[in-house]
Design a protein around this motif. Sequence first.
Motif, short mmCIF file in Angstrom:
data_model
loop_
_atom_site.label_atom_id
_atom_site.label_comp_id
_atom_site.label_asym_id
_atom_site.label_seq_id
_atom_site.Cartn_x
_atom_site.Cartn_y
_atom_site.Cartn_z
N HIS A 90 42.76 -15.94 -7.14
CA HIS A 90 41.36 -16.35 -6.96
C HIS A 90 41.07 -16.58 -5.48
O HIS A 90 41.98 -16.79 -4.67
N ARG A 111 46.63 -8.68 -7.92
CA ARG A 111 46.55 -9.13 -9.30
C ARG A 111 47.13 -8.08 -10.24
O ARG A 111 47.09 -6.89 -9.95
N ASN A 137 48.48 -18.27 -11.41
CA ASN A 137 47.17 -18.16 -10.80
C ASN A 137 47.21 -18.86 -9.45
O ASN A 137 47.47 -20.05 -9.36
N GLN A 192 37.00 -17.94 -9.25
CA GLN A 192 37.77 -16.78 -9.68
C GLN A 192 37.23 -15.52 -8.98
O GLN A 192 36.02 -15.35 -8.87
N LEU A 208 52.02 -12.24 -15.55
CA LEU A 208 50.62 -11.91 -15.27
C LEU A 208 50.18 -12.74 -14.07
O LEU A 208 50.25 -13.96 -14.08
N ASN A 261 52.71 -16.73 -16.34
CA ASN A 261 51.28 -16.69 -16.10
C ASN A 261 51.01 -17.47 -14.83
O ASN A 261 51.21 -18.68 -14.77
N ASP A 292 47.19 -13.74 -11.46
CA ASP A 292 45.78 -13.70 -11.11
C ASP A 292 45.62 -14.34 -9.73
O ASP A 292 46.35 -15.26 -9.37
N ALA A 331 43.58 -10.13 -3.36
CA ALA A 331 43.05 -9.88 -4.69
C ALA A 331 43.70 -8.64 -5.32
O ALA A 331 43.94 -8.59 -6.53
N LEU A 366 36.77 -7.15 -8.16
CA LEU A 366 38.13 -6.68 -7.91
C LEU A 366 38.15 -5.94 -6.58
O LEU A 366 37.97 -4.73 -6.53
#
Length: 568
Positions: free
Chosen positions: A343, A320, A266, A349, A339, A264, A341, A317, A353
């Motif tokens: 930002h 993602r 970010n 965040q 996963l 995970n 993500d 972006a 999209l």
Amino acid sequence: MDTICYLLVIAWFNIQVVETYPQCLRGCSCVEDRHGRSLVCMEESAFGAIPENLPDDMTKIRIEKSHFTEIPRGAFSQTPALENLWLNFNDITVINSKGLEGLGNLTELRLQGNKLRSVPWTAFEDTPALKILDLKHNQLDVLPEHALKFLPDLTYLDLSFNRLTVISKEVFQNWPLYQKLQNTEERDGTAFQTNVVLALHDNTWVCDCRLKGFVEFIRSLSPPIILMNSYLTCSGPDFKAGKFFHEVELQVCVKPIITTPSSNINLPQGANLTLRCSAKARPDPAVWWTYGLKIIRGFHVDEDTIRSLLVIPSLHAADRGVYTCTAVNFIGNSSVSILLDVHSPDGSQSLVLSENPPPPAASDENVYIDIHIAKQTVRGITIEWYAALDHPAETWFTIHFGLAGNNKKEMIFIGPGIHSYSVSDLMPATKYEICVSLKNQAPRNGQCIVFVTGSDITEMEQREKLIHIVVIVLAMVLAVPLGMYACTTDTKFVCLEGIMESWKNRRRERSSSGMEHERQGTFDSLQAASDEGLVNKDSSEDRKVRRRSDDRQPKGKADQSRLAAELY
Ligand SMILES: *[C@@H]1O[C@H](CO)[C@@H](O)[C@H](O)[C@H]1NC(C)=O
Ligand SMILES: *[C@@H]1O[C@H](CO)[C@@H](O)[C@H](O)[C@H]1NC(C)=O
Ligand SMILES: *[C@@H]1O[C@H](CO)[C@@H](O)[C@H](O)[C@H]1NC(C)=O
């Protein structure tokens, strides 16, 4: 004087022998002795094919150095009394699966020094009496598990000096003779009179876990099964090359287990990211990423672990999503998902999209990309492309791949400095389109290749192939290529018409002259296509296609052998 007399008598006798068989073939001699009648043809290149008018009462036929390439269906069905068949030192590459039809009395078949890469083992259903099978000095690389199933009476099997890499012990466990021995051994150790000699040395054995069963089988052999040369050696992997079978300790194969340090992630836009996964498996798995593939690397950490890195420079972006790393070997597969993500740099965040990455640099916009098919693998192709770029170290590409005529294409992103991409697992008889575009641009004219995979597998070949594939998975070697045709989008219409036309022609050929010819046609077109460079900006593409079909006839035998070599 006596000697001269004797020689004269011999000479006279020989003349008599030849004269009594006026039907003996040119370039051969026919001899009769107490064992029966023999035909011996040792003259260099006496025949380009197995003669059709073989005298029908022969018990022994020996044709050597004739450079024919094929044992066609029923080649010896005129000579049902045949017991010994020697076809050493020809260029045989194909044995039809009915090539030994009618040879119920055959006890000896010698095919030493030919170019066989595969043998249709089911052909031996027609020769249940076979005792001696010599395949020394060929190019066999697989033995299907049922290879010996129809050879219950073998006493001599020579597979030395081939290219066998991995075979499973089932090959021998499925051998009726071995089964019988196992049973008689349990009951009575002396029941078996004759020895059975196996020659398996001088192959390119790859001593990894896949060979474990076979190595153990070899070590366990005892009379009446005897190895002609019991010093079998490993050719690979490198650190085991040259070792004897009795020196190596092989471990069992294990299915991949894949892990990732972080599932995970970010990160802010613009960051550089490297995704990691490690796969443990035996034998080495194939490892790949799905989603956006920018740079893929797999390397060994230790003997059983492969680490793969996916580098995504300068995140946007649009990056993602879920990235999956998959490892597959012949036992199974395993995958792990990460996963990601992204930002915006201010820390908030990115709820919107934004699917539009930054626009490409203006100077790159109209770069011409020269794309061609560099290689046809068994069930796939490799494309390569060239583009004159201002910033080759920064410019990435997008591959668009999918069914031709279908707008939904898979997109694969390729990092800077990479100029080739392979697709595999193509389906037969399917039209595909593959395009390379700069960065995230849509593909343009001339950046796409359309190709059609062939489907020329008769039912018989299909069955033979199935047998192959079982082992091929084991040996990690792939089987039969699909016929393939390529066209550029520029000339798409004309070229595809050409393909359709050549398909129709070939179908006609098939009905007239049978399967072998059909294959040849396929391969010729395929070969010609790649020889000429698959991307041809020349509008004479249709002429070329037609010329290819014309070429086909005279090219004849030479190509057939090459084809056959590729087919197996
Ligand atoms: C095959 O061998 C058997 C036994 O030797 C013999 O009787 C028979 O005639 C042979 N068949 C042919 C077609 O020669
Ligand atoms: C990402 O990598 C490039 C090239 O290695 C480097 O120039 C750039 O500064 C890196 N960006 C970040 C945010 O670390
Ligand atoms: C992975 O294994 C599953 C069954 O365990 C199978 O359905 C799937 O097709 C395999 N995937 C690949 C890529 O081999």
